[in-house]
Every structure is written in C-alpha cells, then in structure tokens.
Design a protein around this motif. Structure first.
Motif, short mmCIF file in Angstrom:
data_model
loop_
_atom_site.label_atom_id
_atom_site.label_comp_id
_atom_site.label_asym_id
_atom_site.label_seq_id
_atom_site.Cartn_x
_atom_site.Cartn_y
_atom_site.Cartn_z
N PRO A 164 -14.56 -51.42 -47.35
CA PRO A 164 -15.29 -50.06 -47.40
C PRO A 164 -16.36 -49.89 -48.15
O PRO A 164 -16.62 -50.26 -49.33
N PHE A 165 -17.39 -49.05 -48.00
CA PHE A 165 -18.59 -48.43 -48.73
C PHE A 165 -18.50 -46.98 -49.23
O PHE A 165 -18.13 -46.00 -48.30
N ILE A 166 -18.96 -46.62 -50.33
CA ILE A 166 -19.00 -45.28 -50.83
C ILE A 166 -20.56 -45.24 -51.15
O ILE A 166 -21.01 -46.01 -52.10
N ALA A 167 -21.56 -44.06 -50.61
CA ALA A 167 -22.62 -44.10 -50.97
C ALA A 167 -22.74 -42.55 -51.51
O ALA A 167 -22.28 -41.76 -51.28
N ARG A 177 -29.14 -37.48 -45.19
CA ARG A 177 -27.81 -38.00 -45.16
C ARG A 177 -27.67 -38.64 -43.88
O ARG A 177 -26.89 -39.52 -43.81
N ARG A 178 -28.24 -38.28 -42.70
CA ARG A 178 -28.10 -38.83 -41.37
C ARG A 178 -28.48 -40.41 -41.47
O ARG A 178 -27.90 -41.43 -41.11
N ASP A 179 -29.66 -40.46 -42.13
CA ASP A 179 -30.27 -41.86 -42.48
C ASP A 179 -29.49 -42.65 -43.24
O ASP A 179 -29.33 -43.77 -42.82
N ILE A 180 -29.06 -42.17 -44.21
CA ILE A 180 -28.12 -43.11 -45.21
C ILE A 180 -26.85 -43.67 -44.19
O ILE A 180 -26.68 -44.81 -44.38
N LEU A 186 -22.14 -46.76 -41.88
CA LEU A 186 -20.82 -46.16 -42.42
C LEU A 186 -20.20 -45.70 -41.05
O LEU A 186 -20.68 -45.08 -40.12
N ARG A 187 -18.66 -45.89 -40.86
CA ARG A 187 -17.93 -45.60 -39.92
C ARG A 187 -16.84 -44.79 -40.08
O ARG A 187 -16.15 -45.01 -41.02
N GLU A 188 -16.66 -43.88 -39.09
CA GLU A 188 -15.60 -42.87 -39.43
C GLU A 188 -15.46 -42.52 -40.74
O GLU A 188 -14.24 -42.42 -41.47
N HIS A 189 -16.57 -42.14 -41.49
CA HIS A 189 -16.56 -41.66 -42.72
C HIS A 189 -16.47 -40.32 -43.34
O HIS A 189 -16.35 -39.42 -42.19
N LEU A 190 -16.08 -40.02 -44.16
CA LEU A 190 -15.94 -38.69 -44.85
C LEU A 190 -17.10 -38.10 -45.65
O LEU A 190 -17.58 -39.01 -46.39
N GLU A 191 -17.39 -37.03 -45.54
CA GLU A 191 -18.80 -36.63 -46.25
C GLU A 191 -18.20 -35.56 -47.23
O GLU A 191 -17.48 -34.59 -46.89
N TYR A 192 -18.63 -35.83 -48.71
CA TYR A 192 -18.30 -34.55 -49.67
C TYR A 192 -19.43 -34.13 -50.04
O TYR A 192 -20.38 -34.80 -50.78
#
Length: 209
Positions: A164-167, A177-180, A186-192
C-alpha cells in the motif's frame, strides 16, 4: 493505536482525521492525504509503521526535514534512519545493513536514489509493508514544485504492486490530485482532504473506485 500514540508520541488523542487515515492505512488501502502543514500528516504513516511487521519507506525531497524527523523518532524510541546525499558510502552501508537485518521500522530516502540500480536491488530485498510519499505534489507537472526524480515513483510502485502507498501533501488542486493518483497508480484509494478556508477545518472522505 491509542496506546501506541501515547507511548511513543506522548499524545492522549488524535488530531482531526488522523485516526481515520491511520485506519485506512492499517487496512492496507492506498490513501491520498491533503492536510495543511502542522496538521499531523507524518503521524499518519509513522504510527502504522509501528504496527506492521516489516519496514515503512518514506520518500521525501527535503533533506533537512528527513534528519529532523529521524532525530525526533529516535528520541521517541523508534528505530528510524535516512539515506540521502549527506551520508558517506560507509554510512549508507551501515543503514542498509540495519534495514536488511530487520532492525529498522522507518527508512527515509531521497527520490533520486530510485534511479540507482544498486539501490533498487537493496530495496527489493526488504520486507516493505508501507510506502509513504511525502510532498506528493512534486510528482505532478501541474504542481508548484515538480521534481523529475519523483517520476521514478511510478516504476517503483509497479515493482511493489502489493504494497500500500500513502501520498501526502499540504496543498494540491483537483488537477494535481488526479495526477498524483495517476502517476502513483493508486488503486481503490481513499482521499482525505482538509479544507483550508476556515479556522475550524472541515473534512470529507471520498472513496475512489
């Protein structure tokens, strides 16, 4: 996690969003965090690193910040080191040996290291459970601090597809954000995402498919 928070960092409670983000990381979900400086982003990967069996890698372009964070972690009793251009060859070898022997929980590294074949070989021999990409806006051409070295993170992610990656970054437009997300795969990720427009910050979580 509350007990680890108190034992290693001396805090009785989490700041807003930290607990939710840490929960996402512990579930091994890819995660994107947009939080202002001073909001407690670093804790969102440092605390999970203590829970995981292997090592957490932190990619950061800020050499001075690496040293400050590693010094603070060591002062708190957490096994951490960094590898960047300020170290001698002998010092780098010492850190690598510590990592290979399982004596490190967190290893900070500069992004340009990813271009070195011997460093890639070193990383491939580690039990990596989490990768944190700090100042993640640097990977985007639309970001204000674009760093070509960060583009190598795409290949790095493909080589560690099961990790897993956290950016994390303090600021990013929707386009950045879309570019990151795209560059890091990032797959099926959550955005905070923390709102910056009020003294009392507002938060929302957006799951991605």
């Amino acid at each position: 996690m509350q007990e680890l928070l108190k034992r290693y960092f001396g805090y009785d409670e989490f700041r807003p969003l930290q607990e939710e983000i840490i929960g996402s990381v512990l579930q091994k979900r890819d995660t994107l965090v947009i939080m202002p400086t001073g909001g407690g982003k670093s804790l969102c990967y440092q605390l999970p690193a203590l829970k995981f069996d292997g090592i957490t890698l932190v990619v950061s372009p800020l050499i001075a910040l690496m040293k400050d964070q590693v010094d603070a972690l060591k002062a708190n009793g957490i096994a951490a080191e960094f590898i960047n251009s300020t170290l001698t060859f002998a010092e780098i070898r010492r850190v690598q040996e510590q990592a290979h022997s399982g004596n490190l929980k967190i290893l900070y590294m500069a992004p340009e290291r990813l271009a070195l074949s011997d460093f890639q070989a070193f990383l491939s021999g580690l039990n990596v459970n989490l990768v944190a990409v700090d100042e993640a806006h640097c990977i985007s051409e639309w970001g204000h601090d674009f760093r070509p070295d960060y583009r190598m993170l795409g290949d790095f992610r493909r080589a560690m597809s099961d990790v897993p990656f956290i950016a994390l970054t303090a600021t990013a437009t929707e386009r950045v954000r879309r570019d990151i997300v795209s560059q890091l795969g990032l797959r099926e990720h959550l955005e905070y995402i923390a709102s910056f427009d009020r003294p009392n910050l507002r938060y929302y979580v957006r799951p991605k498919r």
